[in-house]
Each structure stands twice: as structure tokens, then as C-alpha cells.
Design a protein around this motif. Structure first.
Motif, PDB file in Angstrom:
ATOM      1  N   ASP A 376       0.853  -1.187   0.000  1.00  0.00           N
ATOM      2  CA  ASP A 376       0.000   0.000   0.000  1.00  0.00           C
ATOM      3  C   ASP A 376       0.890   1.240   0.000  1.00  0.00           C
ATOM      4  O   ASP A 376       1.685   1.437   0.929  1.00  0.00           O
ATOM      5  CB  ASP A 376      -0.866  -0.043   1.277  1.00  0.00           C
ATOM      6  CG  ASP A 376      -1.847   1.117   1.328  1.00  0.00           C
ATOM      7  OD1 ASP A 376      -1.845   1.949   0.388  1.00  0.00           O
ATOM      8  OD2 ASP A 376      -2.613   1.192   2.312  1.00  0.00           O
ATOM      9  N   SER A 378      -0.394   4.365  -0.278  1.00  0.00           N
ATOM     10  CA  SER A 378      -1.276   5.528  -0.125  1.00  0.00           C
ATOM     11  C   SER A 378      -1.327   6.040   1.313  1.00  0.00           C
ATOM     12  O   SER A 378      -2.106   6.918   1.635  1.00  0.00           O
ATOM     13  CB  SER A 378      -2.687   5.165  -0.586  1.00  0.00           C
ATOM     14  OG  SER A 378      -3.261   4.238   0.331  1.00  0.00           O
ATOM     15  N   SER A 379      -0.479   5.466   2.197  1.00  0.00           N
ATOM     16  CA  SER A 379      -0.531   5.874   3.602  1.00  0.00           C
ATOM     17  C   SER A 379      -0.010   7.309   3.767  1.00  0.00           C
ATOM     18  O   SER A 379       0.596   7.866   2.856  1.00  0.00           O
ATOM     19  CB  SER A 379       0.332   4.922   4.425  1.00  0.00           C
ATOM     20  OG  SER A 379       1.645   4.970   3.919  1.00  0.00           O
ATOM     21  N   THR A 380      -0.257   7.868   4.933  1.00  0.00           N
ATOM     22  CA  THR A 380       0.154   9.254   5.198  1.00  0.00           C
ATOM     23  C   THR A 380       1.658   9.428   4.980  1.00  0.00           C
ATOM     24  O   THR A 380       2.087  10.397   4.356  1.00  0.00           O
ATOM     25  CB  THR A 380      -0.191   9.620   6.658  1.00  0.00           C
ATOM     26  OG1 THR A 380      -1.558   9.269   6.872  1.00  0.00           O
ATOM     27  CG2 THR A 380       0.017  11.092   6.928  1.00  0.00           C
ATOM     28  N   HIS A 381       2.449   8.450   5.490  1.00  0.00           N
ATOM     29  CA  HIS A 381       3.906   8.614   5.365  1.00  0.00           C
ATOM     30  C   HIS A 381       4.392   8.443   3.930  1.00  0.00           C
ATOM     31  O   HIS A 381       5.587   8.555   3.663  1.00  0.00           O
ATOM     32  CB  HIS A 381       4.653   7.658   6.315  1.00  0.00           C
ATOM     33  CG  HIS A 381       4.421   6.210   6.047  1.00  0.00           C
ATOM     34  ND1 HIS A 381       3.618   5.418   6.823  1.00  0.00           N
ATOM     35  CD2 HIS A 381       4.877   5.410   5.048  1.00  0.00           C
ATOM     36  CE1 HIS A 381       3.594   4.190   6.333  1.00  0.00           C
ATOM     37  NE2 HIS A 381       4.347   4.162   5.265  1.00  0.00           N
ATOM     38  N   ASN A 382       3.496   8.130   3.014  1.00  0.00           N
ATOM     39  CA  ASN A 382       3.907   7.903   1.631  1.00  0.00           C
ATOM     40  C   ASN A 382       3.094   8.730   0.644  1.00  0.00           C
ATOM     41  O   ASN A 382       3.035   8.419  -0.541  1.00  0.00           O
ATOM     42  CB  ASN A 382       3.786   6.408   1.302  1.00  0.00           C
ATOM     43  CG  ASN A 382       4.869   5.968   0.328  1.00  0.00           C
ATOM     44  OD1 ASN A 382       5.449   6.793  -0.367  1.00  0.00           O
ATOM     45  ND2 ASN A 382       5.126   4.682   0.278  1.00  0.00           N
ATOM     46  N   SER A 383       2.446   9.802   1.129  1.00  0.00           N
ATOM     47  CA  SER A 383       1.620  10.628   0.246  1.00  0.00           C
ATOM     48  C   SER A 383       2.281  11.986   0.048  1.00  0.00           C
ATOM     49  O   SER A 383       3.066  12.408   0.890  1.00  0.00           O
ATOM     50  CB  SER A 383       0.230  10.830   0.877  1.00  0.00           C
ATOM     51  OG  SER A 383      -0.433   9.600   0.925  1.00  0.00           O
ATOM     52  N   PRO A 384       2.017  12.723  -1.033  1.00  0.00           N
ATOM     53  CA  PRO A 384       1.163  12.302  -2.149  1.00  0.00           C
ATOM     54  C   PRO A 384       1.934  11.418  -3.128  1.00  0.00           C
ATOM     55  O   PRO A 384       3.011  10.931  -2.786  1.00  0.00           O
ATOM     56  CB  PRO A 384       0.816  13.636  -2.803  1.00  0.00           C
ATOM     57  CG  PRO A 384       2.049  14.468  -2.574  1.00  0.00           C
ATOM     58  CD  PRO A 384       2.579  14.054  -1.232  1.00  0.00           C
ATOM     59  N   ARG A 385       1.384  11.261  -4.316  1.00  0.00           N
ATOM     60  CA  ARG A 385       2.031  10.395  -5.295  1.00  0.00           C
ATOM     61  C   ARG A 385       2.218  11.142  -6.614  1.00  0.00           C
ATOM     62  O   ARG A 385       1.319  11.844  -7.064  1.00  0.00           O
ATOM     63  CB  ARG A 385       1.134   9.172  -5.515  1.00  0.00           C
ATOM     64  CG  ARG A 385       1.707   8.216  -6.524  1.00  0.00           C
ATOM     65  CD  ARG A 385       0.840   6.975  -6.656  1.00  0.00           C
ATOM     66  NE  ARG A 385       1.197   6.282  -7.876  1.00  0.00           N
ATOM     67  CZ  ARG A 385       0.454   5.375  -8.457  1.00  0.00           C
ATOM     68  NH1 ARG A 385      -0.714   5.031  -7.926  1.00  0.00           N
ATOM     69  NH2 ARG A 385       0.846   4.794  -9.563  1.00  0.00           N
ATOM     70  N   GLN A 396       9.175   5.915  -4.078  1.00  0.00           N
ATOM     71  CA  GLN A 396       8.179   5.735  -3.008  1.00  0.00           C
ATOM     72  C   GLN A 396       8.458   4.470  -2.216  1.00  0.00           C
ATOM     73  O   GLN A 396       8.437   4.464  -0.993  1.00  0.00           O
ATOM     74  CB  GLN A 396       6.769   5.655  -3.615  1.00  0.00           C
ATOM     75  CG  GLN A 396       6.083   7.005  -3.703  1.00  0.00           C
ATOM     76  CD  GLN A 396       4.606   6.853  -3.996  1.00  0.00           C
ATOM     77  OE1 GLN A 396       4.244   6.528  -5.126  1.00  0.00           O
ATOM     78  NE2 GLN A 396       3.762   7.080  -3.002  1.00  0.00           N
ATOM     79  N   SER A 401       8.400   3.818   1.881  1.00  0.00           N
ATOM     80  CA  SER A 401       7.555   2.699   2.320  1.00  0.00           C
ATOM     81  C   SER A 401       8.113   2.039   3.565  1.00  0.00           C
ATOM     82  O   SER A 401       9.330   2.028   3.781  1.00  0.00           O
ATOM     83  CB  SER A 401       7.433   1.645   1.210  1.00  0.00           C
ATOM     84  OG  SER A 401       6.624   2.138   0.172  1.00  0.00           O
ATOM     85  N   ASP A 405       3.689  -1.732   5.343  1.00  0.00           N
ATOM     86  CA  ASP A 405       2.775  -1.397   4.244  1.00  0.00           C
ATOM     87  C   ASP A 405       2.492  -2.618   3.366  1.00  0.00           C
ATOM     88  O   ASP A 405       1.628  -2.569   2.501  1.00  0.00           O
ATOM     89  CB  ASP A 405       3.375  -0.280   3.372  1.00  0.00           C
ATOM     90  CG  ASP A 405       3.587   1.008   4.164  1.00  0.00           C
ATOM     91  OD1 ASP A 405       2.862   1.210   5.162  1.00  0.00           O
ATOM     92  OD2 ASP A 405       4.484   1.792   3.797  1.00  0.00           O
TER      93      ASP A 405
END
Ligand SMILES: [Zn+2]
Length: 658
Positions: A376, A378-385, A396, A401, A405
Motif C-alpha cells: 500500500d 497511499s498511507s500518510t507517510h507515503n503521500s502524495p504520489r 516511493q 515505504s 505497508d
């Protein structure tokens, strides 16, 4: 005409990690049995394939499972046991003694299952192991459903599963024969390291690997010490040495390669060897910085490994991949080296190639085994894209990540984790059992740490001296008078030796532990040259048997061990309260007096400056004889004109301390 498949993954960002680094977004992957049928754009695959089950990936990354290229999985049970130590103290002082005591087929099984649970959670689908009882590692791994290269350890020292290397070699042969065509397990042989194996072992393991066409897993050039020792003893670096022993004729997986030069890289490349880079382990044990970019430039397949969980301390490949990139950048002062895509490639397709499994796993390609994970992003620690550049996705995964995740894992077409739930393992039960083992190991080490003696014995090679020692030590003002007195007709001199001695006396909080003496004896010839050096470790007990006449002591509690390690090693291992160094010049006479042999030592204590000491000593097996000799020591003291000297037999170290 549509083609029938078992599974169709849809609605995914498919990172194939194939040769062209194809990405499909939205992408799909079709799986039939244990094989990947195809990966491609979702719209096309939906039209062409009729699947028994559709798996909607919800926009997650679908990618090949990660390949952990070097580890010792059962060591999960030793995680956090002893840390912040140098490699030799950690290994010889803690790991090996605990392993000798605890490692069994049950231990190995539990540790492996625990490691499999952890590895599934972090998206690892294939790992390369080296340990003892490897048949049991293989069984547990296959029960958990993971893919692994399992290397049975062979070395020159006794191991938990074999007294002699011939036994482990026979075990390796039997293991390879029994597991040769298993769908998940690739049996292998693992000569531990060049320094822990003899040339004979290296040759035999290579022959075995070649006979069955299985990988050979070995530690290579992990520390600079290993390389220096190799050069000193054999005049060549590590890779040419193992080549000479025939190792490179097999399908080699070389773990570490921290200290190899470009010539050695070429040699490994020509031999088709794979490398495992283990950044956490190298950082934690301060082994150095592996020349990762140089190895990649040379064309080597470099995978990434966690190493054992006792030297890392986890099996988190996301952390490892990130470190592989960061460490390469920092150590070369170049932020462009080992970019995210390269690091991820090392942890997938290239890692599989390094393990000689490139045909089976490592990328999402038609014909390879369905070893797949969903991540995944799309989590907060990996946004935006960002989608502008295909590298955005790799960045990412590598730089933001977390292993947590990873939500779903499939190996060989079989689900091992769905939506963060493990399907083949009972994690709670495994963790509870690991706590039980930890309790037992704690108790074992607590008991051992209580005494200097048991810590000494744990290192192996020590022996108790059963004899009585009769001894007097006196402070002398005029040494020349002693030398002259030794010429008296009652005394026959049978030998004379001249030494420089470097003593370190360790003392401990509890004085009843006695003193541990590390002594280096340099034998000096009449030209003043050092002709021989030897080191010994002696535990001098406080327990005295008696005192006769003028401070002549009978003592019995002496343990001797050849000092196989450095003073630094013993200092870090025994952690003494105080360490007193004494340098002295010793003249030693072997004499006969009334048909009885004695040693007479005349010491000039130089560091610290303490003047001269006379020591008269003898050793015997019976108490009666000891008492007879003790009386004679008193006579000798008088004969040598030292009857009135201050004796410090009991309190020599205290006298130095003052
Ligand atoms: Zn290792």
C-alpha cells in the motif's frame, strides 16, 4: 478466445522488475497454479483471460516478493541477546557458547518459523540461509510456505550439529539428496568462511556442490581483519585464496564482500558468483562499507541481505533496501549512486540471480513462479504520489515505504498473508515459545556471568591445574647479590632463560573471583633479540591452601588457557573492574637444590617502576611434598640472602596497585 487462469490481479500498479522495467498502471497479472501467466495492462488482460477469481488490488503496488540474499534465520531466538560488541567478543563470547548449549532441531524449527512469520510480514518471499540442522530449517520453511536456499554449515570447529566437519559434510550430502527437487527449497552447502574452514573443507564442499549442481553459500571478506590475516598467512587476498581451493568452481553466493578489490570482483564475475550485500550488519558490526556501486559496475549480481537477526536485529528488507542505497551514497560521497530503482532491483530480480534462482523468481514475468506481494503506497507517510516519471514509484517504495505497508504475500501461487493476516503460521504461539527459550538462555548466561571461571571455561580450551604451587615472592634491594648467591655450591643451575613479560592483571568487583592474568612472554636470546612469543591466560584464585614459614604459599586454584585471542578481546569480554599492566624483565633459573627442582625468577619491574622481586617456585602433586618443598623454599630464601626481605607473595597485585 479467452484463456482460463486461476487468479487475475486487477487494479494494481504492477512493477514487474523485468529487463525493461515494465510498469502497468492500472495493471493486471494472471496466475495459474504456481506460475505467472502474464503481466500487462489491465484492460487487455481482462479481455484475454477468464479467471476463477479476481483479486482487486485497490490501487496498491503489485510486485515480485523481496529476496533476502543472506541470513541465519534460526537466530531470531538470539535476537537482542548481546549487542554493541566487537565481532569476536560477540561471536566467541556469546553466540557460539549459547549455540553450543541450546541449538537443537527443535530450536532451529522454532527460530525458523518465527523468522518466516517476520519475513512474510515484510514482503520477503525468498531467503538464503546458513545455519546448523539445515534439514529442519528447510522443513519449517516449507511448512511456512516460503522459498529458500538452505545451506548446511560446514566448518573446522565443532558445531551444535556435528563434532567433526566430516559429520556436517555427510549431513549436507544427505540433506541435498533428500531435498534436491523440492518446489520451494533449494538445498545447498555452506562452508562458513575461509578462516573457519580448512583448505580440505573448502575443496570438499565445492566438490559436493558441483556433484549435485546446488549453490555454495560462504562469507567472504566481511572484515578488514580477515583480509589482513589472509594476506599475512597466505600472501593473497580472500577471493584468490578461495579460488585456489576450488570454491569458485561451484555456484557461489558470497555474503558481504566488504573488503574486495576490483580484481577480486572480476574473478567473482568470471566465476558467475552472486554477492549478498548486508548493510545493517556491516553498519552495526562496523565491518566497513562494501563497494556496492563498483561491484554493480563490474557486472556482478549483487543482492541485499539482512544477515542473521542477532546482528541486525531484524529481518526487514524495506529497511535493508533503503540502507543499501543510503550507505552507498554516503560512503562514496555521491548521491547519484545506487538509485531507488537499482536498490529495488537488487532486492528482487538481481537478488534472485545472485542466488542462482533468476529462472524461478525475482520478477513478475510469464513463466516465473507466482511470488508476489502487494504494498500500500497511499498511507500518510507515503503521500502524495507523482506519476510524471516511472522512477517516482521506485522512490516511493525505497525511500518512504515501511515493511508494514505490505498487506498481502503469495509464494508459489499460494497465499501466505491476506490483508495483514498470516495464513500458515500461528504467530502468537511462536512468540510465546520464543519467550520461554529466552528465559532459559537468560538463566544460563546469568549463571555464567557470575563467575570469571565459568566465563573462562565458556571460551573453551582452559584446563584446571590440579597441582599444588609452592611460591614465595620478595622485594629485593640488591639483585646482584642474588645472582652471586645462586653460584653457591649447594645450588645447581640446570637452565637459564631471559624474558620480557607483559602482564595484565584483571581484578573484579568481587575479590573472591581472584585475578585473571593475561601474560605475553617474549623469550630473549643473548643478543637481546626476541626469539619466541607466547601468550597465556591464568586465573589466579584467591583460595590459598596454607601459609608456611615466611609467607610461602601453597595454592591450588589455577586455571590455565592458551590466550588464543587478543588482550583487547579479553578486556571487552571479561569487563574487569580494574586492569593493571606490568612490564618486567625476567631472568629465570631452573635450579636443583637437595635433589629438588625449583624456579628462581629475578624480576626488574619497569612499568610501573617497582624495583626488583625475587620469586622462588615449585610445583608438586601431593600435599606432603608441597609442605616439604615449602620448607625448602624458606631455606633457599635464606641461602640467597633474602631471608629478611619483605615478602609480597599474597599481596603482589595489591602492592602494585598502591
Ligand atoms: Zn552471516
Amino acid at each position: 478466445m479467452t484463456q482460463k487462469v486461476d487468479l487475475l490481479f486487477t487494479n494494481a500498479l504492477v512493477l514487474t522488475m523485468d529487463k525493461n522495467l515494465n510498469q502497468y498502471d492500472p495493471g493486471a497479472v494472471a496466475v495459474k497454479g504456481d506460475l505467472i501467466v502474464v503481466a500487462g495492462p489491465e484492460a487487455e488482460l481482462k479481455k484475454e483471460y477468464d479467471a476463477s477469481e479476481i483479486v482487486d488490488c485497490g490501487g496498491k503496488v503489485l510486485m515480485p516478493g523481496l529476496v533476502n540474499a543472506h541470513t541465519h534465520v534460526p537466530m531470531t531466538l538470539l535476537r537482542g541477546l548481546a549487542d554493541d560488541l566487537r565481532l569476536d567478543v560477540w561471536l566467541l563470547g556469546y553466540m557460539l557458547p549459547v549455540e553450543r548449549e541450546f541449538v537443537s532441531p527443535d530450536f532451529v524449527r522454532l527460530g525458523t518459523l518465527l523468522a518466516c512469520a517476520e519475513q512474510i510480514r515484510t514482503g520477503i518471499t525468498t531467503f538464503n540461509d546458513m545455519y546448523y540442522f539445515e534439514k529442519d530449517v528447510a522443513q519449517a520453511t516449507s511448512d511456512a510456505g516460503l522459498r529458500a536456499v538452505c545451506g548446511q554449515t560446514v566448518m573446522k570447529f565443532p558445531t551444535p550439529d556435528a563434532i567433526a566437519f566430516e559429520d556436517s559434510l555427510a549431513m549436507a550430502r544427505e540433506f541435498i539428496q533428500g531435498w534436491k527437487d523440492h518446489p520451494l527449497i533449494i538445498p545447498a552447502v555452506a562452508p562458513h568462511a575461509p578462516s573457519s574452514c580448512t583448505p580440505e573443507i573448502l575443496r570438499a564442499t565445492s566438490d559436493l556442490a558441483k556433484e549435485f549442481d546446488v549453490p555454495l553459500h560462504i562469507h567472504i571478506a566481511e572484515t578488514s581483519y580477515e583480509v589482513e590475516t589472509m594476506r599475512k598467512e597466505n600472501g593473497i587476498p580472500v577471493v584468490p585464496y578461495v579460488k585456489k581451493q576450488g570454491i569458485l568452481e561451484a555456484k557461489v553466493i558470497a555474503a558481504h564482500c566488504v573488503h574486495i578489490d576490483t580484481g577480486e570482483m572480476r574473478t567473482l564475475l568470471h566465476a558467475g558468483a552472486g554477492v549478498s550485500h548486508n548493510p545493517s550488519s556491516n553498519l552495526k558490526l562496523a565491518s566497513g562499507f562494501a563497494p556496492v556501486q563498483k561491484m554493480l559496475d563490474a557486472g556482478l549480481n549483487v543482492g541485499i541481505g539482512t544477515d542473521g537477526p542477532a546482528s541486525n536485529n531484524d529481518l526487514d528488507m524495506f529497511e535493508e533496501v533503503r540502507l543499501a542505497s543510503f550507505v552507498a551514497k554516503a560512503s562514496s560521497n555521491d548521491p547519484t549512486v545506487v538509485p531507488a530503482v537499482t536498490a529495488l532491483l537488487m532486492a528482487t530480480r538481481m537478488g534472485a540471480q545472485a542466488l542462482h534462482l533468476g529462472h524461478l523468481t525475482g520478477s513478475v514475468e510469464a513463466g516465473k513462479r507466482a511470488d508476489l506481494i502487494l504494498v500500500d503506497i497511499s498511507s500518510t507517510h507515503n503521500s502524495p504520489r507523482f506519476r510524471r516519471d516511472p522512477n517516482n514509484a521506485y522512490a516511493q517504495l525505497v525511500f518512504a515505504s515501511k515493511s508494514t505497508d505490505v498487506s498481502d504475500v503469495m509464494v508459489n501461487g499460494k497465499w501466505l498473508m491476506r490483508d495483514h493476516s498470516l495464513l500458515t503460521l500461528n504467530e502468537e504461539e511462536l512468540v510465546a515459545q520464543s519467550y520461554d527459550i529466552a528465559k532459559k538462555i537468560d538463566a544460563f548466561l546469568i549463571a555464567r556471568e557470575q563467575s570469571v571461571l565459568s566465563k573462562l571455561i565458556a571460551l573453551g580450551g582452559s584446563m584446571e591445574e590440579e597441582s599444588f604451587e609452592v611460591q614465595v615472592k620478595a622485594k629485593i634491594a640488591e639483585p646482584d647479590l642474588i645472582v652471586r648467591a645462586l653460584m653457591r655450591p649447594e645450588i645447581e643451575i640446570t637452565a637459564f632463560k631471559h624474558y620480557r613479560q607483559y602482564d595484565d592483571y584483571f581484578s573484579f568487583d568481587d575479590p573472591s573471583q581472584g585475578h585473571l592474568r593475561f601474560r605475553e612472554d617474549d623469550l630473549i636470546n643473548d643478543k637481546g633479540e626476541v626469539v619466541n612469543v607466547r601468550s597465556r591466560l591464568t586465573l589466579l584464585g584467591r583460595k590459598r591452601e596454607g601459609k608456611i614459614g615466611q609467607d610461602v604459599l601453597l595454592s591450588r586454584s589455577r586455571f590455565l588457557a592458551p590466550a588464543a585471542h587478543t588482550l583487547r578481546f579479553y578486556r571487552e569480554y571479561f569487563k574487569p573492574k580494574e586492569d593493571i599492566s606490568i612490564t618486567k624483565d625476567r631472568q629465570r633459573w631452573h635450579i636443583r637444590y637437595k635433589d629438588t627442582e625449583f624456579f628462581v625468577n629475578l624480576d626488574r619491574t619497569e612499568q610501573p617502576e617497582m624495583g626488583h622481586f625475587l620469586e622462588i617456585k615449585s610445583r608438586t602433586w601431593s600435599r606432603n611434598d608441597a609442605e616439604r618443598k615449602a620448607r625448602m623454599v624458606n631455606e633457599l630464601l635464606a641461602l640467597l640472602g633474602a631471608a629478611d626481605s619483605e615478602t609480597v607473595t599474597q599481596d603482589y597485585i595489591e602492592a602494585i596497585q598502591k
